[in-house]
Design a protein around this motif. Structure first.
Motif, PDB file in Angstrom:
ATOM      1  N   GLY A  75       1.688   7.896   4.524  1.00  0.00           N
ATOM      2  CA  GLY A  75       1.975   8.180   3.125  1.00  0.00           C
ATOM      3  C   GLY A  75       1.546   9.579   2.746  1.00  0.00           C
ATOM      4  N   ILE A  76       2.303  10.196   1.838  1.00  0.00           N
ATOM      5  CA  ILE A  76       1.888  11.465   1.254  1.00  0.00           C
ATOM      6  C   ILE A  76       1.988  11.367  -0.258  1.00  0.00           C
ATOM      7  CG2 ILE A  76       2.722  12.750   3.256  1.00  0.00           C
ATOM      8  CD1 ILE A  76       4.853  13.943   1.251  1.00  0.00           C
ATOM      9  N   ASP A  77       1.119  12.095  -0.947  1.00  0.00           N
ATOM     10  CA  ASP A  77       1.168  12.120  -2.402  1.00  0.00           C
ATOM     11  C   ASP A  77       0.627  13.447  -2.902  1.00  0.00           C
ATOM     12  OD1 ASP A  77       1.668   9.854  -4.641  1.00  0.00           O
ATOM     13  OD2 ASP A  77       0.167  11.291  -5.351  1.00  0.00           O
ATOM     14  N   LEU A  78       1.138  13.866  -4.058  1.00  0.00           N
ATOM     15  CA  LEU A  78       0.707  15.113  -4.680  1.00  0.00           C
ATOM     16  C   LEU A  78      -0.733  15.059  -5.156  1.00  0.00           C
ATOM     17  CD1 LEU A  78       1.802  17.906  -5.748  1.00  0.00           C
ATOM     18  CD2 LEU A  78       2.342  16.712  -7.886  1.00  0.00           C
ATOM     19  N   SER A  79      -1.199  13.861  -5.481  1.00  0.00           N
ATOM     20  CA  SER A  79      -2.507  13.665  -6.100  1.00  0.00           C
ATOM     21  C   SER A  79      -3.603  13.402  -5.067  1.00  0.00           C
ATOM     22  CB  SER A  79      -2.444  12.493  -7.090  1.00  0.00           C
ATOM     23  OG  SER A  79      -3.722  11.995  -7.380  1.00  0.00           O
ATOM     24  N   PRO A  80      -4.599  14.275  -4.968  1.00  0.00           N
ATOM     25  CA  PRO A  80      -5.704  14.007  -4.044  1.00  0.00           C
ATOM     26  C   PRO A  80      -6.440  12.703  -4.352  1.00  0.00           C
ATOM     27  CG  PRO A  80      -5.736  16.302  -4.746  1.00  0.00           C
ATOM     28  CD  PRO A  80      -4.721  15.604  -5.592  1.00  0.00           C
ATOM     29  N   GLN A  81      -6.544  12.349  -5.633  1.00  0.00           N
ATOM     30  CA  GLN A  81      -7.247  11.120  -5.974  1.00  0.00           C
ATOM     31  C   GLN A  81      -6.433   9.892  -5.582  1.00  0.00           C
ATOM     32  OE1 GLN A  81     -10.347  10.966  -6.783  1.00  0.00           O
ATOM     33  NE2 GLN A  81     -10.358   8.727  -6.898  1.00  0.00           N
ATOM     34  N   MET A  82      -5.102   9.945  -5.746  1.00  0.00           N
ATOM     35  CA  MET A  82      -4.265   8.850  -5.273  1.00  0.00           C
ATOM     36  C   MET A  82      -4.419   8.672  -3.764  1.00  0.00           C
ATOM     37  SD  MET A  82      -2.393   7.077  -7.470  1.00  0.00           S
ATOM     38  CE  MET A  82      -1.626   7.145  -9.092  1.00  0.00           C
ATOM     39  N   VAL A  83      -4.451   9.775  -3.039  1.00  0.00           N
ATOM     40  CA  VAL A  83      -4.620   9.711  -1.591  1.00  0.00           C
ATOM     41  C   VAL A  83      -5.976   9.111  -1.238  1.00  0.00           C
ATOM     42  CG1 VAL A  83      -4.894  11.126   0.496  1.00  0.00           C
ATOM     43  CG2 VAL A  83      -2.974  11.531  -1.060  1.00  0.00           C
ATOM     44  N   ALA A  84      -7.009   9.499  -1.971  1.00  0.00           N
ATOM     45  CA  ALA A  84      -8.343   8.931  -1.723  1.00  0.00           C
ATOM     46  C   ALA A  84      -8.362   7.427  -1.953  1.00  0.00           C
ATOM     47  CB  ALA A  84      -9.378   9.618  -2.616  1.00  0.00           C
ATOM     48  N   VAL A  85      -7.713   6.975  -3.021  1.00  0.00           N
ATOM     49  CA  VAL A  85      -7.643   5.544  -3.310  1.00  0.00           C
ATOM     50  C   VAL A  85      -6.825   4.823  -2.237  1.00  0.00           C
ATOM     51  CG1 VAL A  85      -6.784   3.827  -4.959  1.00  0.00           C
ATOM     52  CG2 VAL A  85      -8.015   5.836  -5.793  1.00  0.00           C
ATOM     53  N   ALA A  86      -5.726   5.436  -1.812  1.00  0.00           N
ATOM     54  CA  ALA A  86      -4.894   4.830  -0.762  1.00  0.00           C
ATOM     55  C   ALA A  86      -5.681   4.675   0.535  1.00  0.00           C
ATOM     56  CB  ALA A  86      -3.645   5.675  -0.531  1.00  0.00           C
ATOM     57  N   ARG A  87      -6.472   5.689   0.890  1.00  0.00           N
ATOM     58  CA  ARG A  87      -7.287   5.603   2.110  1.00  0.00           C
ATOM     59  C   ARG A  87      -8.336   4.503   1.998  1.00  0.00           C
ATOM     60  NH1 ARG A  87      -8.137  12.167   2.710  1.00  0.00           N
ATOM     61  NH2 ARG A  87      -6.165  12.617   3.791  1.00  0.00           N
ATOM     62  N   TRP A  88      -8.859   4.330   0.800  1.00  0.00           N
ATOM     63  CA  TRP A  88      -9.840   3.255   0.586  1.00  0.00           C
ATOM     64  C   TRP A  88      -9.173   1.888   0.674  1.00  0.00           C
ATOM     65  CZ3 TRP A  88      -9.552  -0.216  -3.533  1.00  0.00           C
ATOM     66  CH2 TRP A  88     -10.630  -1.118  -3.634  1.00  0.00           C
TER      67      TRP A  88
END
Length: 216
Positions: A75-88
């Protein structure tokens, strides 16, 4: 009006944690979405599988679902926080920060791509650039799964998911989307349009789910 990536990123960062929590189980309530995603996964696997990317993945709920169906997906996303939540939320999957307007993938490297409501903050006039990028990264015969809100207007959000926002949400006419996909070299092969569930429901506008293929 053009897309303000800074505003979109800032708004997504703001709501990321609550967005994941509030929408975590929504896919279980949407048989139409599950059906189209299931067909997408089956067709990618039937064609031999390969790498798939969830473009604008948010907190990874669609990425995780497609991984459970057997896809090799990131997955890729513009939002670093969305990416952090996705990784969690999905620690076994790969998520990276990136933009759909300039994807960090080589030409023709993806067997499939998913843009599940991730174009809703992009004006219609800017969709050709996105669709051109989607077409570029797909292998010949590769498949795109697209979901969007149906209409011909935009809504400005000032509050959502428990937070103040400054964000435009665009709705698109399905026939026009099919034309733009075709102009980008992607042929619509299936379309499902569902009516709105009614005021106050999560799907309070008509929704469209599309599969489009890059010709061999």
């Amino acid at each position: 009006m053009s897309t303000d990536h800074h505003t979109t990123r800032e708004s997504s960062d703001t709501v990321a944690t609550d967005y994941e929590m509030l929408l975590r189980d929504e896919l279980a309530k949407s048989p139409f979405e599950r059906a189209m995603l299931g067909v997408f996964a089956d067709r990618v696997l039937d064609a031999g599988g390969g790498r798939v990317a969830d473009l604008g993945c948010g907190p990874g709920r669609i990425t995780g679902h497609l991984a459970s169906l057997g896809l090799d997906i990131c997955g890729i996303d513009l939002s670093p926080q969305m990416v952090a939540v996705a990784r969690w939320a999905h620690p076994r999957l790969r998520f990276d920060v990136g933009t759909m307007t300039a994807l960090d993938f080589a030409d023709g490297c993806l067997a499939g791509a998913v843009a599940w409501y991730s174009t809703v903050h992009t004006p219609l006039a800017e969709l050709p650039q996105l669709f051109g990028e989607f077409q570029r990264v797909l292998t010949p015969g590769g498949l795109l799964a697209l979901a969007y809100k149906v209409g011909d207007e935009s809504v400005h959000l000032t509050h959502a998911y428990g937070h103040p926002l400054d964000l435009d949400v665009y709705r698109f006419p399905p026939d026009r989307i099919a034309e733009l996909l075709g102009d980008a070299g992607l042929v619509e092969s299936a379309r499902l349009v569902r009516e709105a569930d009614g005021p106050g429901a999560p799907a309070n506008t008509p929704q469209a789910y599309v599969l489009a293929r890059k010709p061999e």
